[in-house]
Design an enzyme around this catalytic site. Structure first.
Site, short mmCIF file in Angstrom:
data_model
loop_
_atom_site.label_atom_id
_atom_site.label_comp_id
_atom_site.label_asym_id
_atom_site.label_seq_id
_atom_site.Cartn_x
_atom_site.Cartn_y
_atom_site.Cartn_z
N ALA A 116 -27.79 -36.18 -5.91
CA ALA A 116 -28.83 -36.18 -6.95
C ALA A 116 -29.90 -34.92 -6.71
CB ALA A 116 -29.77 -37.37 -6.96
N ASN A 146 -26.61 -42.22 0.45
CA ASN A 146 -27.59 -41.65 0.49
C ASN A 146 -28.68 -41.82 -0.60
OD1 ASN A 146 -30.01 -39.76 0.63
ND2 ASN A 146 -28.75 -37.86 0.96
N ASP A 147 -28.49 -41.60 -1.97
CA ASP A 147 -29.39 -41.66 -2.70
C ASP A 147 -29.52 -43.20 -3.32
OD1 ASP A 147 -29.62 -39.05 -3.40
OD2 ASP A 147 -27.96 -38.84 -4.73
N VAL A 148 -28.38 -44.05 -2.86
CA VAL A 148 -28.72 -45.43 -3.29
C VAL A 148 -29.54 -46.23 -2.15
CG1 VAL A 148 -26.46 -45.47 -4.33
CG2 VAL A 148 -26.49 -46.03 -2.01
#
Lengths: 463, 105
Positions: free
Chosen positions: A430, A389-391
């Site tokens: 995050a 997700n965050d990456v």
């Protein structure tokens, strides 16, 4: 004469350690490197067993042999049985054992320390006790957390940051006080030991989820440092060299990971991303995502020219790497060019995704690192984002207000089509929403990573 | 200040070793690619078991009737040996998988 020969073998052992670590710089030489390092330790152990001492030499070989043999058996069995997905907790527990050995040494030496022990010696012993103790109890808690035996909320107190600071000051203060008094009663020594272990526990307690790898790596460097300080106590150079090398490795990995997650070390240690609550959690009401069903996606993948797979934490947790490889094989057999884009912190520890995919028989030239992946992603037909997700959050590039801003990411949105396999719309660790999900060329496939992949494999087989 | 200076001067070689090992360590580790970070971590972890040398020295020089030192020291050796053997074995297992992939390609 014997001693002077053995000094040379210690030197040979130390050189083997350094060369071994150097071998780790490429997948082709890494295995040999590991064997070199193991040989280095082996030589060092053999040397220490026969090194002559001035004065009393009781040897106690029975005790030593028993411990060496038992330790080897336990270590070997554990190493052969562990699952590759359980690697983070395995590294944690092994690390804790090394720390425990340093603590035991320090306790015994401090307990026997008398008026004759110099201030320098005492300070170094105290340092070994403190660093080793934190590494030990911290690693044990890290193991329990990673193994799912303990949850973050069970061990975190209100104002935990402040509690930790007080504990740290108390522990160090107590240690310094005992060092300056010069004579350490056993009762106070045990008190200090308990305090140190409590601090190590408390140090790791508030750190959770994807931050755990940073902690393991930090604790690893602590164990290395405690081995190095113990080396100073015994005037043993190979302990110093080995310990410092581990300390350096742990420190560098910690820094690299923090950078890859766009966090400062302090931020990781003190707590979560700004509390996580304020950011836009959950789906924004007026934005809608498009979903795709497995059969349509299977057709799209099957007739694509190039497919990039971005595996993340979710894939590791669902243990879906073998199913992923199965899909890869089916597509490759049809002439689709399948590669994997690996973010530096993908998986449960750095480089973990590479190990998991290697275990599933994915050849490592198919695994692209950040820069190579971003070149390939631009213009790829389909990008499958599995449990990441965050990456892949575009805000890291576009939105200076985002906590992710500045973090190196995989630019999945530059591809023609992205598909996100994910359980729900919940944000990543995050705690921020990912605008990628709402882009025109993105579709979602909700469900457990493994179940979704199995469905996809089934659909592709039917084509 | 004088004390510190004289301490450094008395242990000059040891301090040289310390400083250069730190530099060497950072140089060597920095060149290791992300692909290998997990094996590196477990391999480095195994190396930290070098503390076992201290425990062996301690045990060899302690009195055969000092059961406090003997039992705690032997426990230390046992734990560190688990760290060393387990760490290297598991690293080897991981790296074997990398190797196999290459030859079958």
């Amino acid at each position: 004469m014997l001693a002077s020969v053995l000094n040379v073998t210690y030197l040979v052992g130390a050189v083997a350690l350094v060369l071994g670590l150097r071998g780790m710089s490429s997948p082709d030489t890494a295995r040999r490197g590991n064997l070199w390092a193991a040989a280095g330790i082996g030589i060092a152990i053999a040397t220490s067993l026969i090194y002559p001492f001035e004065g009393a030499e009781h040897n106690n070989y029975g005790w030593i042999a028993g411990a060496l043999i038992l330790g080897s058996i336990f270590g070997w069995l554990a190493a052969m049985r562990v699952k590759m997905t359980a690697m983070p907790q395995m590294v944690s527990i092994f690390n804790g054992l090394g720390g425990a050995c340093a603590v035991l040494l320090a306790v015994i030496e401090l307990q026997q320390a008398g008026a004759a022990t110099g201030a320098a010696q005492l300070s170094v012993l105290m340092l070994t006790l403190l660093i080793g103790g934190v590494a030990f109890s911290g690693s044990i808690l890290a193991y329990l957390k990673l193994d799912g035996k303990v949850w973050d909320s069970q061990v975190t107190l209100p104002y935990h940051g402040a509690v930790n600071l007080v504990l740290l000051l108390a522990t160090v203060g107590f240690g310094v006080y005992l060092t300056t008094t010069g004579n350490i009663p056993t009762g106070l020594l045990i008190g200090l030991l308990v305090l140190t272990l409590v601090y190590g526990f408390s140090f790791v307690a508030p750190i959770g989820g994807a931050d755990m790898p940073v902690v393991i790596s930090l604790l690893n460097s602590f164990t290395g440092l405690s081995a190095a300080t113990a080396g100073i106590v015994y005037g043993n150079q190979i302990m110093l060299v080995g310990g410092i090398l581990v300390g350096a490795s742990g420190t560098i990995l910690t820094i690299l990971m923090c950078r890859a997650m766009n966090r400062s070390l302090l931020n990781v240690i003190i707590g979560n991303f700004g509390g996580g609550g304020a950011a836009s959690g959950g789906a924004d009401g007026d934005q809608v995502v498009k979903t795709v069903n497995p059969s349509d996606l299977a057709i799209q993948l099957f007739y694509a020219k190039s497919v990039v797979i971005i595996p993340g934490y979710g894939l590791a947790v669902a243990q879906a790497q073998k199913t992923c490889k199965e899909l890869d094989d089916l597509l490759s057999a049809n002439g689709v060019d399948v590669v994997y884009a690996i973010h530096p912190v993908a998986g449960r520890m750095p480089g973990h995704m590479n190990v998991l995919l290697a275990e599933a028989d994915v050849p490592y030239p198919k695994l692209l690192d950040l820069d190579a992946a971003n070149d390939t992603l631009a213009g790829a037909d389909v990008v499958l984002i599995i449990g990441a997700n965050d990456v892949v959050n575009p805000d890291a590039e576009n939105d200076p207000a985002s906590p992710l801003y500045g973090m190196p990411v995989l630019k999945a949105w530059t591809a023609k089509q992205t598909v996100v396999l994910k359980r729900s719309m919940s944000p990543g660790y995050a705690g921020v929403q990912n605008p990628l999900f709402f882009l025109e060329n993105n579709k979602m496939l909700f469900g457990d990573a493994k179940a979704s992949l199995q469905e996809l494999v089934g659909e592709v087989k039917n084509l | 200040m004088d004390q510190l200076l004289s301490f450094i001067n008395e242990n000059l070689l040891l301090i040289y070793l310390l400083v250069f090992t730190v530099i060497l360590g950072f140089e060597v580790i920095s060149s290791i690619p992300t692909v290998l970070h997990t094996p590196l971590m477990s391999g480095a972890n195994a190396i930290s078991g070098i503390v076992i040398i201290g425990a062996i020295i301690l045990l060899r020089t302690s009195s055969p009737t000092d059961y406090f030192t003997l039992s705690l020291g032997a426990l230390g050796i046992l734990l560190a040996m688990v760290n060393v053997v387990g760490g290297f074995a598991v690293t080897n297992r991981m790296l074997e998988m990398f190797k196999k992939k290459k030859s079958t390609k």
